[in-house]
Motif scaffolding. Structure first.
Motif, PDB file in Angstrom:
ATOM      1  N   GLU A 158       0.846  -1.184   0.000  1.00 49.18           N
ATOM      2  CA  GLU A 158       0.000   0.000   0.000  1.00 49.18           C
ATOM      3  C   GLU A 158       0.892   1.248   0.000  1.00 49.18           C
ATOM      4  OE1 GLU A 158      -3.410   0.113  -0.153  1.00 49.18           O
ATOM      5  OE2 GLU A 158      -3.156  -2.035  -0.575  1.00 49.18           O
ATOM      6  N   PRO A 159       0.360   2.420  -0.328  1.00 49.93           N
ATOM      7  CA  PRO A 159       1.168   3.641  -0.246  1.00 49.93           C
ATOM      8  C   PRO A 159       1.738   3.822   1.161  1.00 49.93           C
ATOM      9  CG  PRO A 159      -0.909   4.087  -1.349  1.00 49.93           C
ATOM     10  CD  PRO A 159      -1.008   2.692  -0.799  1.00 49.93           C
ATOM     11  N   LEU A 193      -1.027  10.519  -3.245  1.00 48.98           N
ATOM     12  CA  LEU A 193      -1.304  11.413  -4.370  1.00 48.98           C
ATOM     13  C   LEU A 193      -0.937  10.774  -5.700  1.00 48.98           C
ATOM     14  CD1 LEU A 193       0.033  14.888  -3.120  1.00 48.98           C
ATOM     15  CD2 LEU A 193      -2.336  14.107  -3.205  1.00 48.98           C
ATOM     16  N   MET A 194       0.126  10.001  -5.691  1.00 47.84           N
ATOM     17  CA  MET A 194       0.616   9.386  -6.925  1.00 47.84           C
ATOM     18  C   MET A 194      -0.158   8.127  -7.313  1.00 47.84           C
ATOM     19  SD  MET A 194       3.047  11.314  -8.142  1.00 47.84           S
ATOM     20  CE  MET A 194       2.006  12.683  -7.575  1.00 47.84           C
ATOM     21  N   ARG A 195      -1.028   7.638  -6.441  1.00 47.35           N
ATOM     22  CA  ARG A 195      -1.801   6.432  -6.741  1.00 47.35           C
ATOM     23  C   ARG A 195      -3.301   6.730  -6.645  1.00 47.35           C
ATOM     24  NH1 ARG A 195       1.528   1.777  -3.445  1.00 47.35           N
ATOM     25  NH2 ARG A 195      -0.378   0.595  -3.884  1.00 47.35           N
ATOM     26  N   PRO A 196      -3.789   7.620  -7.515  1.00 45.54           N
ATOM     27  CA  PRO A 196      -5.210   7.995  -7.465  1.00 45.54           C
ATOM     28  C   PRO A 196      -6.082   6.911  -8.080  1.00 45.54           C
ATOM     29  CG  PRO A 196      -4.194   9.027  -9.345  1.00 45.54           C
ATOM     30  CD  PRO A 196      -3.096   8.278  -8.619  1.00 45.54           C
ATOM     31  N   ASP A 197      -7.346   7.067  -7.916  1.00 43.65           N
ATOM     32  CA  ASP A 197      -8.332   6.208  -8.601  1.00 43.65           C
ATOM     33  C   ASP A 197      -8.151   4.729  -8.263  1.00 43.65           C
ATOM     34  OD1 ASP A 197      -8.994   8.633  -9.865  1.00 43.65           O
ATOM     35  OD2 ASP A 197      -7.544   8.238 -11.463  1.00 43.65           O
ATOM     36  N   ASN A 198      -7.574   4.448  -7.094  1.00 43.50           N
ATOM     37  CA  ASN A 198      -7.372   3.060  -6.668  1.00 43.50           C
ATOM     38  C   ASN A 198      -6.624   2.229  -7.712  1.00 43.50           C
ATOM     39  OD1 ASN A 198      -8.737   3.270  -4.130  1.00 43.50           O
ATOM     40  ND2 ASN A 198     -10.680   3.328  -5.263  1.00 43.50           N
ATOM     41  N   ASN A 199      -5.560   2.832  -8.254  1.00 45.27           N
ATOM     42  CA  ASN A 199      -4.749   2.111  -9.235  1.00 45.27           C
ATOM     43  C   ASN A 199      -4.308   0.760  -8.693  1.00 45.27           C
ATOM     44  OD1 ASN A 199      -4.925   4.256 -10.932  1.00 45.27           O
ATOM     45  ND2 ASN A 199      -2.730   4.461 -11.277  1.00 45.27           N
ATOM     46  N   GLN A 200      -4.506  -0.278  -9.471  1.00 47.96           N
ATOM     47  CA  GLN A 200      -4.140  -1.620  -9.045  1.00 47.96           C
ATOM     48  C   GLN A 200      -2.862  -2.118  -9.717  1.00 47.96           C
ATOM     49  OE1 GLN A 200      -5.911  -3.213  -6.576  1.00 47.96           O
ATOM     50  NE2 GLN A 200      -6.987  -1.242  -6.505  1.00 47.96           N
ATOM     51  N   LEU A 201      -2.494  -1.506 -10.834  1.00 46.32           N
ATOM     52  CA  LEU A 201      -1.326  -1.958 -11.586  1.00 46.32           C
ATOM     53  C   LEU A 201      -0.376  -0.792 -11.861  1.00 46.32           C
ATOM     54  CD1 LEU A 201      -3.062  -4.345 -14.158  1.00 46.32           C
ATOM     55  CD2 LEU A 201      -1.684  -5.014 -12.168  1.00 46.32           C
ATOM     56  N   LEU A 202       0.892  -1.133 -11.865  1.00 44.20           N
ATOM     57  CA  LEU A 202       1.963  -0.163 -12.048  1.00 44.20           C
ATOM     58  C   LEU A 202       2.501  -0.281 -13.477  1.00 44.20           C
ATOM     59  CD1 LEU A 202       4.021   1.809 -10.673  1.00 44.20           C
ATOM     60  CD2 LEU A 202       5.366  -0.222 -10.104  1.00 44.20           C
ATOM     61  N   HIS A 203       2.716   0.862 -14.139  1.00 44.16           N
ATOM     62  CA  HIS A 203       3.215   0.876 -15.517  1.00 44.16           C
ATOM     63  C   HIS A 203       4.596   1.514 -15.587  1.00 44.16           C
ATOM     64  CE1 HIS A 203      -0.734  -0.119 -17.444  1.00 44.16           C
ATOM     65  NE2 HIS A 203      -1.190   0.406 -16.311  1.00 44.16           N
ATOM     66  N   ASN A 204       5.339   1.153 -16.628  1.00 42.18           N
ATOM     67  CA  ASN A 204       6.614   1.801 -16.964  1.00 42.18           C
ATOM     68  C   ASN A 204       7.713   1.618 -15.914  1.00 42.18           C
ATOM     69  OD1 ASN A 204       4.373   4.267 -17.970  1.00 42.18           O
ATOM     70  ND2 ASN A 204       5.610   3.199 -19.486  1.00 42.18           N
ATOM     71  N   HIS A 205       7.655   0.519 -15.153  1.00 42.06           N
ATOM     72  CA  HIS A 205       8.680   0.298 -14.117  1.00 42.06           C
ATOM     73  C   HIS A 205       9.666  -0.769 -14.618  1.00 42.06           C
ATOM     74  CE1 HIS A 205      10.440   0.670 -10.209  1.00 42.06           C
ATOM     75  NE2 HIS A 205      10.168  -0.562  -9.849  1.00 42.06           N
ATOM     76  N   ILE A 206      10.507  -0.360 -15.568  1.00 41.28           N
ATOM     77  CA  ILE A 206      11.524  -1.234 -16.145  1.00 41.28           C
ATOM     78  C   ILE A 206      12.881  -0.553 -16.002  1.00 41.28           C
ATOM     79  CG2 ILE A 206      12.367  -2.338 -18.261  1.00 41.28           C
ATOM     80  CD1 ILE A 206       9.509  -2.444 -19.244  1.00 41.28           C
ATOM     81  N   ALA A 207      13.873  -1.304 -15.547  1.00 38.26           N
ATOM     82  CA  ALA A 207      15.217  -0.757 -15.384  1.00 38.26           C
ATOM     83  C   ALA A 207      16.051  -1.029 -16.628  1.00 38.26           C
ATOM     84  CB  ALA A 207      15.895  -1.367 -14.154  1.00 38.26           C
TER      85      ALA A 207
END
Length: 376
Positions: A229-230, A237-251
């Motif tokens: 959880e946050p 603030l960065m996880r609005p709308d109950n976001n369930q999935l994270l995008h663009n997290h690639i190293a």
């Protein structure tokens, strides 16, 4: 309250205004990769792909079915590479072609006659050429009937976890003053209290990204679940709308030498701390630097993908920060998804105006516009 975003890029200013309740009417740019991201995140907006210096503002108005004086806000950040501090002073010229897009932006202001105007640029513009461009911009806005102000804003003072400073020109037809929002954050350890006016401490890198998955270089995924959880108010603030999935997290995958250099230093260290056998022949103190967890980041640039181009390495993991981590530090919330190649996404993030800063300006604009409506 409608907004047209010129030189919109991927949409940093637009996202801030959208989060403040404005309707994004259109975005204008000539970067196809950035516009693809813009289209994805602003499906309600019309997109114009073209060279603004050759674009007829009256054709744009006709296409959008608006007339001069009807638009609430015209916003944008015309690129001005000639003002950048990365350009040696001897190579900076007042009439550099790279600086003339400012005048084309003002041409659109003259045609549209919006109720309010926002123009953003590199901080150096405000003082460049003995404030010559500042005088031109303020003089033209005044000639068109606007009350205008300018200032150099530090993003960290508005809740963005980044020491990014930019010049802003704000203008209104209403004749009011106080167009700039007051800073909400600063140095120190004061606790933010909703019942008084204490300034909150700067948001730190760890406040921004500590809830994101720890990954190796070459690890991560285009879409993945959150590990927790946050953990901070900023993360909420960065996880609005109950976001369930994270995008663009690639190293990004590092070369053997790049990996070895980052692995040899600790949090907050950089070029000067590299072992002699790994140190490049030349460089500056921020190169190969790891971020501090307990401080805001330095300016995120379009070179955020390259460890030798700045302090862009993760405080703990042996890698550069991901696009999502860079976006968090820029204050794009996780609902905003970036498209294109890794380098294209890095350029989009680095060139953007922090949306949280744009939102705070938008809220100030909203108060001015509502006040003007009431007075009329």
């Amino acid at each position: 309250m409608r907004v047209i975003d010129m030189f919109c890029g991927c949409g940093g200013i637009s996202w801030g205004f959208k989060r403040a309740g404005f309707t994004i009417l259109a975005g204008i740019d000539n970067n196809e990769h950035a516009l693809a991201t813009y289209k994805l995140n602003f499906p309600e907006a019309k997109v114009f792909n073209g060279d603004i210096s050759k674009l007829d503002p009256f054709e744009v108005m006709n296409d959008l079915n608006i007339k001069p004086g009807e638009l609430e806000c015209l916003v944008g950040g015309p690129p001005c590479q000639g003002f950048s501090k990365n350009v040696p002073a001897k190579n900076r010229f007042f009439e550099d072609e790279r600086n003339l897009l400012v005048t084309h932006y003002l041409r659109f202001v003259e045609a549209f006659r919006p109720k309010m105007v926002l123009m953003e640029n590199v901080a150096e513009l405000a003082q460049a050429y003995q404030q010559g461009y500042t005088e031109i911009i303020l003089g033209k806005l005044s000639e068109l009937g606007y009350y205008a102000e300018y200032d150099r804003l530090l993003a960290a003072e508005y809740g963005v976890p980044q020491m990014r400073r930019r010049a802003f020109f704000l203008a209104t037809m209403s004749g009011t003053s106080n167009l700039f929002p007051s800073p909400s954050h600063g140095e120190g350890n004061k606790k933010y209290d909703l019942f008084n006016l204490d300034i909150a401490p700067f948001v730190t890198v760890w406040d921004a990204i500590s809830d994101l998955p720890s990954i190796t270089h070459e690890g991560g995924a285009h879409v993945m679940p959150y590990p927790s959880e946050p953990l901070t108010y900023y993360q909420i603030l960065m996880r609005p709308d109950n976001n369930q999935l994270l995008h663009n997290h690639i190293a990004r995958k590092l070369t053997h030498v790049q990996y070895s250099r980052i692995a040899s230093i600790k949090e907050g260290q950089g070029f000067n701390d590299l072992p002699e056998e790994l140190k490049p022949k030349s460089g500056y103190s921020g190169a190969y630097g790891r971020l501090w967890r307990d401080k805001p980041a330095p300016t995120i640039t379009c070179w955020v993908f390259h460890p030798g181009s700045g302090r862009f390495s993760h405080p703990l993991d042996t890698r550069v920060i991901t696009i999502r981590e860079a976006a968090r530090i820029q204050s794009f919330d996780d609902s905003f998804v970036f498209t294109g190649s890794y380098n294209e996404q890095a350029r989009q993030v680095g060139n953007a105006v922090p949306p949280l800063l744009a939102k705070k300006i938008a809220l100030q604009f909203k108060a001015v516009l509502e006040g003007a409506c009431i007075s009329q």
